[in-house]
Design a protein around this motif. Structure first.
Motif, mmCIF file in Angstrom:
data_model
loop_
_atom_site.group_PDB
_atom_site.id
_atom_site.type_symbol
_atom_site.label_atom_id
_atom_site.label_comp_id
_atom_site.label_asym_id
_atom_site.label_seq_id
_atom_site.Cartn_x
_atom_site.Cartn_y
_atom_site.Cartn_z
ATOM 1 N N PHE A 14 0.852 -1.191 0.000
ATOM 2 C CA PHE A 14 0.000 0.000 0.000
ATOM 3 C C PHE A 14 0.889 1.243 0.000
ATOM 4 N N THR A 43 3.350 0.407 3.166
ATOM 5 C CA THR A 43 3.028 -0.776 3.971
ATOM 6 C C THR A 43 3.084 -2.028 3.102
ATOM 7 N N ALA A 45 1.873 -5.380 2.927
ATOM 8 C CA ALA A 45 0.854 -6.178 3.626
ATOM 9 C C ALA A 45 0.982 -7.656 3.287
ATOM 10 N N LEU A 64 -1.879 -13.264 13.473
ATOM 11 C CA LEU A 64 -2.277 -12.197 14.383
ATOM 12 C C LEU A 64 -2.835 -11.015 13.608
ATOM 13 N N SER A 65 -3.437 -10.086 14.350
ATOM 14 C CA SER A 65 -3.974 -8.885 13.731
ATOM 15 C C SER A 65 -2.857 -8.139 12.994
ATOM 16 N N GLY A 66 -3.133 -7.743 11.768
ATOM 17 C CA GLY A 66 -2.147 -6.998 10.994
ATOM 18 C C GLY A 66 -1.185 -7.864 10.205
ATOM 19 N N SER A 67 -1.352 -9.180 10.276
ATOM 20 C CA SER A 67 -0.402 -10.057 9.589
ATOM 21 C C SER A 67 -0.656 -10.133 8.078
ATOM 22 N N GLY A 68 -1.769 -9.568 7.617
ATOM 23 C CA GLY A 68 -1.997 -9.507 6.167
ATOM 24 C C GLY A 68 -3.064 -10.448 5.645
ATOM 25 N N LYS A 69 -3.869 -11.014 6.557
ATOM 26 C CA LYS A 69 -4.877 -12.001 6.155
ATOM 27 C C LYS A 69 -5.971 -11.386 5.276
ATOM 28 N N SER A 70 -6.565 -10.286 5.747
ATOM 29 C CA SER A 70 -7.642 -9.668 4.972
ATOM 30 C C SER A 70 -7.118 -9.170 3.629
ATOM 31 N N THR A 71 -5.921 -8.605 3.654
ATOM 32 C CA THR A 71 -5.339 -8.131 2.399
ATOM 33 C C THR A 71 -5.251 -9.284 1.413
ATOM 34 N N GLN A 115 -15.379 -9.490 7.176
ATOM 35 C CA GLN A 115 -15.046 -9.518 8.596
ATOM 36 C C GLN A 115 -16.172 -8.898 9.439
ATOM 37 N N GLU A 192 -12.727 -13.986 8.713
ATOM 38 C CA GLU A 192 -13.079 -13.999 10.144
ATOM 39 C C GLU A 192 -14.595 -13.948 10.370
HETATM 40 N N1 LIG Z 1 -6.311 -0.142 2.155
HETATM 41 C C1 LIG Z 1 -5.210 -0.092 2.910
HETATM 42 N N2 LIG Z 1 -4.372 0.971 2.831
HETATM 43 C C2 LIG Z 1 -3.236 1.015 3.574
HETATM 44 N N3 LIG Z 1 -2.849 0.046 4.413
HETATM 45 C C3 LIG Z 1 -3.626 -1.039 4.528
HETATM 46 C C4 LIG Z 1 -4.844 -1.160 3.784
HETATM 47 N N4 LIG Z 1 -5.411 -2.350 4.100
HETATM 48 C C5 LIG Z 1 -4.590 -2.931 5.000
HETATM 49 N N5 LIG Z 1 -3.502 -2.147 5.251
HETATM 50 C C6 LIG Z 1 -2.386 -2.474 6.145
HETATM 51 O O1 LIG Z 1 -1.888 -3.753 5.771
HETATM 52 C C7 LIG Z 1 -1.498 -4.485 6.912
HETATM 53 C C8 LIG Z 1 -2.235 -5.819 6.935
HETATM 54 O O2 LIG Z 1 -3.604 -5.564 7.184
HETATM 55 P P1 LIG Z 1 -4.731 -6.672 7.086
HETATM 56 O O3 LIG Z 1 -6.034 -6.005 7.228
HETATM 57 O O4 LIG Z 1 -4.493 -7.480 5.865
HETATM 58 O O5 LIG Z 1 -4.407 -7.562 8.371
HETATM 59 P P2 LIG Z 1 -5.264 -8.730 9.060
HETATM 60 O O6 LIG Z 1 -4.320 -9.872 9.220
HETATM 61 O O7 LIG Z 1 -6.506 -8.973 8.300
HETATM 62 O O8 LIG Z 1 -5.595 -8.127 10.479
HETATM 63 P P3 LIG Z 1 -6.924 -8.312 11.410
HETATM 64 O O9 LIG Z 1 -6.770 -9.652 12.087
HETATM 65 O O10 LIG Z 1 -6.832 -7.202 12.392
HETATM 66 O O11 LIG Z 1 -8.135 -8.227 10.546
HETATM 67 C C9 LIG Z 1 -1.788 -3.617 8.120
HETATM 68 O O12 LIG Z 1 -0.600 -2.955 8.475
HETATM 69 C C10 LIG Z 1 -2.798 -2.618 7.591
HETATM 70 O O13 LIG Z 1 -2.709 -1.398 8.273
#
Ligand SMILES: Nc1ncnc2c1ncn2[C@@H]1O[C@H](COP(=O)(O)OP(=O)(O)OP(=O)(O)O)[C@@H](O)[C@H]1O
Ligand SMILES: [Mg+2]
Length: 393
Positions: A14, A43, A45, A64-71, A115, A192
């Motif tokens: 990102f 970032t 991701a 864990l939260s922020g590990s990049g799963k949703s991305t 989510q 999730e």
């Molecule tokens: N649209 C975006 N623009 C900028 N940064 C983003 C964007 N989407 C996600 N990120 C960043 O990418 C990284 C991974 O985020 P992501 O949402 O994929 O994590 P996650 O594993 O799904 O976390 P969670 O368990 O909290 O849902 C984080 O640092 C987040 O801040």
């Protein structure tokens, strides 16, 4: 038909185009996402993600939260664009789809459960569930019929005309699932879906998804969670992510027998194996099955060769018909094994059963036990030693 997925060298960054370029260079030079963030402001991701998901697999991504799963899961239907790398779904590189093709892909082939539910609070249950069909322009009667079917499948019959804000969290999640099922997707992406639910309702929903998967049509499911117990309870295979990277991919047994590093060891330390371990996680592949038309000679040769004294018999749909014992094959004048099939001796267990519930049967039998799905298809073989191995520290 469900689809297989192949992700190659995927990175999602990102930032501005310039930041992305710099970040990719730094990824190649081996810098961590944290260092890259400091140097460029971008970032990272997802970083060099590589894996394959098989057709019909229930593949879980945990981290864990922020590990990049949703991305990652959002990139699977191009809600995020890969900064580099390719994603092929059912043999088609989805990064190369044009606008029209992408629209069709999203409408017809894949569904996503988000989510945070993502429902329309000003619409009732039926209107929410039929929404994907509405935007496809499906004719009204058919749309109604399909939506009502989906609502029934997830156990919400009778709630069709309730408003979303009258429903509990668990019921909302069911609406989300029904909506995702209306277009009969080959690929179901679930981010999730159960994290916001109470433990008991969560367990119900997990079991329901597993039984839906058993009864329903072929479907590949990618399921995200940050809970390791949920991951192992649900997944055929699991990918553990950390800082945008995949740390380890494998089955329950892979993780416990060969954890990739200390991070994995720590991550699985709190998993309560005896409670979550399922037959499907421990079973072996079937190596000794023959069709009922196999000749006695063939069967005996087969058993000799494999040094076994019985074979499973399955029909052309892989339904388990029973077992044929070597002693019976030796003492017959018949031509094929068909008449020797014994369907009482080896009672199968269901692949979605918990190990704790079949342990007694297993202990009391002196042979491996066949494992079937709820339709009676032979899916694996369970041995006592494998179970003890999996439970042992
Ligand atoms: N649209 C975006 N623009 C900028 N940064 C983003 C964007 N989407 C996600 N990120 C960043 O990418 C990284 C991974 O985020 P992501 O949402 O994929 O994590 P996650 O594993 O799904 O976390 P969670 O368990 O909290 O849902 C984080 O640092 C987040 O801040
Ligand atoms: Mg997320």
């Amino acid at each position: 038909m469900s689809v297989d997925i192949k992700v190659e060298n995927l990175s999602v960054v990102f930032g501005t185009v310039k930041q992305q370029e710099e970040a990719l260079k730094l990824i190649d030079e081996g810098f961590s996402p944290e260092e890259i963030k400091k140097k460029t402001g971008a970032t990272v991701a997802n970083k060099n993600v590589n894996f394959e998901i098989e057709k019909n697999e229930l593949f879980v991504i945990v981290g864990l939260s922020g590990s990049g799963k949703s991305t990652f899961i959002r990139t699977l239907n191009l809600l995020n664009k890969p900064t580099r790398g390719s994603i092929s779904i059912g043999g088609q590189d989805i990064t190369k789809l044009n606008k029209e093709e992408l629209r069709n892909f999203r409408r017809k082939e894949v569904s996503m459960i988000f989510q945070h539910f993502g429902l329309f609070s000003h619409r009732n249950v039926l209107e929410n569930v039929q929404y994907p069909l509405e935007i496809q322009g499906v004719e009204k009667d058919l749309m109604h019929k399909k939506a009502l079917e989906a609502i029934e499948t997830v156990g919400l019959k009778g709630w069709e005309y309730s408003m979303i804000n009258e429903l509990s969290g668990g019921m909302r999640q069911r609406v989300g699932l029904a909506r995702a099922l209306t277009n009969d997707p080959k690929l179901l992406l679930m981010d999730e879906p159960y994290s916001a639910l109470d433990p008991l309702i969560r367990r119900d929903m997990q079991n329901e998804l597993l039984s839906l998967e058993e009864q329903g049509d072929d479907r590949t499911i990618v399921f995200i969670t940050h809970d390791m117990n949920e991951a192992f309870r649900m997944g055929d295979r699991i990918a553990l992510m950390k800082d945008g990277e995949v740390v380890q991919i494998g089955t329950f047994t892979d993780f416990f027998k060969h954890p990739a590093n200390d991070y994995v060891r720590d991550f699985i330390a709190d998993v309560d194996r005896s409670r979550i371990l399922k037959v499907r996680s421990v079973m072996k592949k079937v190596k000794n099955a023959l069709s009922p038309s196999a000749s006695i000679e063939e069967a005996l040769e087969f058993m000799e060769h494999k040094e076994i004294d019985s074979v499973y018999v399955t029909d052309d749909k892989n339904m388990l018909l029973g077992v044929v014992l070597k002693e019976d094959a030796l003492n017959t004048k018949n031509k094929t094994i068909k008449t020797l099939i014994n369907d009482k001796t080896y009672q199968p267990v269901l692949r979605n059963s918990y190990i704790k519930d079949v342990l007694k049967d297993l202990k009391e039998s002196d042979h491996d036990i066949p494992v079937t799905d709820s339709k009676g298809r032979l899916r694996g073989v369970l041995g006592y030693d494998d179970v003890i191995d999996a439970l042992a520290e």
